[in-house]
Motif scaffolding. Structure first.
Motif, mmCIF file in Angstrom:
data_model
loop_
_atom_site.group_PDB
_atom_site.id
_atom_site.type_symbol
_atom_site.label_atom_id
_atom_site.label_comp_id
_atom_site.label_asym_id
_atom_site.label_seq_id
_atom_site.Cartn_x
_atom_site.Cartn_y
_atom_site.Cartn_z
ATOM 1 N N ALA A 168 -6.189 -4.877 -2.532
ATOM 2 C CA ALA A 168 -5.919 -3.536 -3.056
ATOM 3 C C ALA A 168 -5.343 -2.677 -1.939
ATOM 4 C CB ALA A 168 -7.193 -2.912 -3.603
ATOM 5 N N VAL A 169 -4.200 -2.066 -2.210
ATOM 6 C CA VAL A 169 -3.521 -1.259 -1.190
ATOM 7 C C VAL A 169 -3.012 0.040 -1.798
ATOM 8 C CG1 VAL A 169 -2.811 -3.227 0.231
ATOM 9 C CG2 VAL A 169 -1.346 -2.470 -1.638
ATOM 10 N N ALA A 170 -2.879 1.040 -0.934
ATOM 11 C CA ALA A 170 -2.325 2.337 -1.346
ATOM 12 C C ALA A 170 -1.718 3.007 -0.117
ATOM 13 C CB ALA A 170 -3.402 3.219 -1.961
ATOM 14 N N SER A 171 -0.911 4.006 -0.351
ATOM 15 C CA SER A 171 -0.295 4.726 0.767
ATOM 16 C C SER A 171 -1.318 5.641 1.421
ATOM 17 C CB SER A 171 0.886 5.560 0.268
ATOM 18 O OG SER A 171 0.425 6.645 -0.530
ATOM 19 N N PRO A 172 -1.153 5.950 2.711
ATOM 20 C CA PRO A 172 -2.069 6.879 3.389
ATOM 21 C C PRO A 172 -2.121 8.242 2.694
ATOM 22 C CG PRO A 172 -0.715 5.719 4.995
ATOM 23 C CD PRO A 172 -0.157 5.382 3.651
ATOM 24 N N ASP A 173 -0.983 8.716 2.210
ATOM 25 C CA ASP A 173 -0.948 10.028 1.544
ATOM 26 C C ASP A 173 -1.771 10.003 0.259
ATOM 27 O OD1 ASP A 173 0.639 11.016 3.535
ATOM 28 O OD2 ASP A 173 2.523 10.813 2.419
ATOM 29 N N TYR A 174 -1.659 8.926 -0.503
ATOM 30 C CA TYR A 174 -2.430 8.852 -1.759
ATOM 31 C C TYR A 174 -3.926 8.884 -1.458
ATOM 32 C CZ TYR A 174 -4.685 7.149 -5.947
ATOM 33 O OH TYR A 174 -5.531 7.052 -7.024
ATOM 34 N N LEU A 175 -4.364 8.090 -0.476
ATOM 35 C CA LEU A 175 -5.783 8.024 -0.157
ATOM 36 C C LEU A 175 -6.290 9.335 0.431
ATOM 37 C CD1 LEU A 175 -5.939 4.411 1.311
ATOM 38 C CD2 LEU A 175 -6.690 5.181 -0.946
ATOM 39 N N ALA A 176 -5.447 10.034 1.186
ATOM 40 C CA ALA A 176 -5.841 11.335 1.745
ATOM 41 C C ALA A 176 -6.087 12.341 0.634
ATOM 42 C CB ALA A 176 -4.763 11.841 2.694
ATOM 43 N N GLU A 177 -5.308 12.225 -0.439
ATOM 44 C CA GLU A 177 -5.435 13.185 -1.550
ATOM 45 C C GLU A 177 -6.540 12.793 -2.533
ATOM 46 O OE1 GLU A 177 -2.758 15.041 -5.245
ATOM 47 O OE2 GLU A 177 -1.816 13.814 -3.684
ATOM 48 N N ALA A 234 6.050 0.880 -5.425
ATOM 49 C CA ALA A 234 5.430 2.046 -6.057
ATOM 50 C C ALA A 234 4.224 2.528 -5.254
ATOM 51 C CB ALA A 234 5.014 1.697 -7.485
ATOM 52 N N ALA A 235 3.438 1.590 -4.740
ATOM 53 C CA ALA A 235 2.273 1.969 -3.935
ATOM 54 C C ALA A 235 2.703 2.682 -2.659
ATOM 55 C CB ALA A 235 1.448 0.729 -3.604
ATOM 56 N N MET A 236 3.747 2.180 -1.996
ATOM 57 C CA MET A 236 4.220 2.820 -0.766
ATOM 58 C C MET A 236 4.742 4.229 -1.024
ATOM 59 S SD MET A 236 5.977 -0.114 1.637
ATOM 60 C CE MET A 236 7.244 -0.587 0.467
ATOM 61 N N ASN A 237 5.195 4.473 -2.251
ATOM 62 C CA ASN A 237 5.704 5.793 -2.601
ATOM 63 C C ASN A 237 4.650 6.698 -3.222
ATOM 64 O OD1 ASN A 237 8.833 6.070 -2.214
ATOM 65 N ND2 ASN A 237 8.490 3.954 -2.853
ATOM 66 N N GLY A 238 3.379 6.298 -3.110
ATOM 67 C CA GLY A 238 2.289 7.184 -3.473
ATOM 68 C C GLY A 238 1.917 7.241 -4.935
ATOM 69 N N TYR A 239 2.306 6.238 -5.736
ATOM 70 C CA TYR A 239 2.003 6.279 -7.172
ATOM 71 C C TYR A 239 0.614 5.748 -7.508
ATOM 72 C CZ TYR A 239 6.767 7.658 -8.239
ATOM 73 O OH TYR A 239 7.942 8.355 -8.324
ATOM 74 N N GLY A 240 -0.114 5.265 -6.513
ATOM 75 C CA GLY A 240 -1.464 4.805 -6.788
ATOM 76 C C GLY A 240 -1.827 3.560 -6.006
ATOM 77 N N ILE A 241 -2.903 2.907 -6.463
ATOM 78 C CA ILE A 241 -3.418 1.697 -5.813
ATOM 79 C C ILE A 241 -2.858 0.480 -6.538
ATOM 80 C CG2 ILE A 241 -5.499 0.396 -5.208
ATOM 81 C CD1 ILE A 241 -7.030 3.057 -5.222
#
Length: 297
Positions: A168-177, A234-241
């Motif tokens: 499971a992966v997500a962008s740093p920005d998504y996880l920060a929010e 999509a994950a790298m662009n902050g759309y989710g996990i």
């Protein structure tokens, strides 16, 4: 009944497979009128209707279906025997058709085939990318590639890659929010990037395991794909996990573009296997491909 034209039987089989005179004519390389006339001749000679024709499609009659089931394996045997004659050539030759997923192609199959195809220029390989479970015998494939747990029992199966896992992966920005999930059940409160399994017709329920406890979590989100590489983007662009194969996302984790979560909950799956009917193993060109793909880890 007069003598049956073997070419007419071949053409009948192709029409039955394509369920269309237009597609069958294009595949054979003849005019549609020529193909239609040949099939009518076959039906007249046999004295039975083999195909039902509508404005939209073509289907076999009960008699046509019986004929199709009778001639298909016999024609396959003849084609195999003809192909086997290439053993008398100095180098193997022929066309090998494989069905496999994009991940299997990129992570296992293509890296192994590239040097071999350079060494055997008379071997042609057709790679059909598909995430569905295809009937390789009925659809004219020489072999398919699946995870070990999905291989049909009546097929010969050979491992071609190591075990691997989804992460499971997500962008740093998504996880920060949105915060970092600590347990798989936390994912139901997150925006997740879904994977649709075409063979099952539904969305993949994410599989987790820890300390022999197995969990399946059905997630939701704005996006659904049937392609792991699109999910990663999509994950790298902050759309989710996203829940994707570890070996194709490692570089993005190392670069910091993605952050891995729930690492201790990500189990390993059986690696990829090549599967095929037993009669294929005797063809020289197929032997070359099998030997190239064999897992030696």
């Amino acid at each position: 009944m007069g003598k049956t034209d073997f070419n007419q039987l071949i053409w009948f089989r192709i029409v039955a497979e394509e369920k269309s005179f237009t597609k069958a004519a294009a595949r054979i390389g003849v005019a549609q009128s020529t193909l239609s006339y040949a099939i009518r001749q076959l039906e007249t000679n046999m004295g039975i209707r083999l195909l039902t024709r509508t404005t939209r499609n073509v289907a076999t009659t009960p008699a046509g279906e019986r004929l199709l089931q009778t001639i298909t394996p016999r024609m396959a045997e003849i084609e195999d025997e003809i192909a086997a004659l290439s053993a008398f050539r100095d180098t193997p030759t022929g066309t090998i058709r494989l069905t496999l997923s994009d991940h299997a192609l990129e992570s296992v199959v293509w890296p192994k085939l590239k040097p071999v195809l350079k060494a055997y220029p008379d071997i042609n390989v057709e790679l059909i990318l598909d995430s569905t479970f295809r009937n390789i015998v009925e659809e004219g494939f020489d072999a398919g590639v699946r995870l070990g747990e999905s291989v049909e029992k009546d097929m010969i199966a050979m491992r071609i890659g190591p075990d691997w896992r989804l992460v499971a992966v997500a962008s740093p920005d998504y996880l920060a929010e949105h915060g970092i999930p600590e347990h798989p059940q936390d994912l139901v409160r997150h925006c997740c990037i879904n994977m649709r399994h075409e063979s099952a017709g539904g969305l993949y329920a994410w599989e987790f395991e820890k300390d022999r406890q197995e969990l399946r979590v059905r997630v939701s989100g704005q996006l659904t794909f049937n392609n792991s590489y699109a999910m990663i983007d999509a994950a790298m662009n902050g759309y989710g996990i996203a829940y994707v194969p570890e070996n194709i996302v490692e570089r993005h984790i190392a670069s910091g573009k993605l952050v891995q979560v729930l690492d201790d909950w990500s189990p390993f799956f059986d690696g990829y296997f090549l599967y095929y009917p037993s009669r294929r193993q005797h063809l020289p060109a197929f032997k070359v491909i099998v030997d190239a793909l064999r897992h030696r880890g």
